[in-house]
Scaffold this motif. Sequence first.
Motif, PDB file in Angstrom:
ATOM      1  N   ALA A 178       0.841  -1.204   0.000  1.00 47.42           N
ATOM      2  CA  ALA A 178       0.000   0.000   0.000  1.00 47.42           C
ATOM      3  C   ALA A 178       0.873   1.251   0.000  1.00 47.42           C
ATOM      4  N   PHE A 179       1.951   1.222   0.774  1.00 47.30           N
ATOM      5  CA  PHE A 179       2.845   2.376   0.828  1.00 47.30           C
ATOM      6  C   PHE A 179       3.542   2.583  -0.512  1.00 47.30           C
ATOM      7  N   THR A 181       2.422   1.746  -3.467  1.00 46.77           N
ATOM      8  CA  THR A 181       1.432   2.279  -4.407  1.00 46.77           C
ATOM      9  C   THR A 181       1.170   3.756  -4.140  1.00 46.77           C
ATOM     10  N   SER A 182       1.064   4.129  -2.881  1.00 45.62           N
ATOM     11  CA  SER A 182       0.886   5.546  -2.541  1.00 45.62           C
ATOM     12  C   SER A 182       2.074   6.376  -3.013  1.00 45.62           C
ATOM     13  N   ALA A 183       3.274   5.836  -2.837  1.00 42.29           N
ATOM     14  CA  ALA A 183       4.470   6.554  -3.293  1.00 42.29           C
ATOM     15  C   ALA A 183       4.422   6.774  -4.801  1.00 42.29           C
ATOM     16  N   ARG A 184       3.979   5.760  -5.538  1.00 43.91           N
ATOM     17  CA  ARG A 184       3.892   5.903  -6.992  1.00 43.91           C
ATOM     18  C   ARG A 184       2.886   6.989  -7.371  1.00 43.91           C
ATOM     19  N   HIS A 185       1.790   7.072  -6.631  1.00 45.70           N
ATOM     20  CA  HIS A 185       0.810   8.137  -6.867  1.00 45.70           C
ATOM     21  C   HIS A 185       1.388   9.506  -6.515  1.00 45.70           C
ATOM     22  N   ASP A 186       2.052   9.590  -5.366  1.00 45.09           N
ATOM     23  CA  ASP A 186       2.583  10.875  -4.918  1.00 45.09           C
ATOM     24  C   ASP A 186       3.660  11.412  -5.841  1.00 45.09           C
TER      25      ASP A 186
END
Length: 271
Positions: A178-179, A181-186
């Motif tokens: 999850a982290f 994936t969030s990093a890829r979004h950010d």
Amino acid sequence: MSVPPAAPPPYQAYSIAGQTALVTGASSGIGEACAWRFAEAGCKLVLVARRAERLAALQQAIQQHYNVPVHTIVLDVQDLEAIARLPAELPAEFREVDILLPNAGLALGVASVHELDMQDAATMINTNVLSVMALVRAFTPSMVVRNRGHLLFMSSIAGREAYSGGGGYCASKHALEAFATSARHDLVGTNIRVTSIQPGAVKTEFSVVRFKGDGSKADAVYEGIHPLLAADIADNTLYACTRPPHVQVAEMLVFATYQCSAKVIARVLKE
């Protein structure tokens, strides 16, 4: 008469020579194997682990073989304050980290959730999740300023599938996914790439640690198959790093040939 098409030019891999790669859990297993491959590719290395003697031996061996700069740090990644200080404490030559591989991780035990040792659970969460978050927090600000970098998350099939006896470990790896994936979004508006490597059965010290030193139980995990080796995962990692800058390998799920899920392994080989 039609003219046959010309052969396309050879595919151009991306050179990471001269870049700085920081690897945690570098004193053994996948971390050590990745250190060797990054050195082979011409990277400067920052190697982090708890075992000083192993780190020193690895540093000497790599420098003898590849003559690349290597800086070592003896550190327990559960020390989040020490991680936060790392960017400022690195020698100037190593301060601009281009490739971040928070590889340190572990599984402890195979208890069911109603029998889970909470200290083991805390150690897995602290090592597998919080330390990674701290490393990313420490080193991505400078990547964003420079508009380049690569975050490599050493995850697991356990980040995609939960299974019996893996409550604490699977929870930690799902959190890591999850982290990532969030990093890829950010970071989607930058040139920073984010890759999650998800190995299946890899024969390293990992299972020995999971079974708390019981070598016979650890060996049984790989009985009857040709398991993945640390060098296989290091090769996958280097592949992700050396694709052209416009290519982002987001996830890489890697099984041994006789494996199709976390727990389904065909044990057909004879010793």
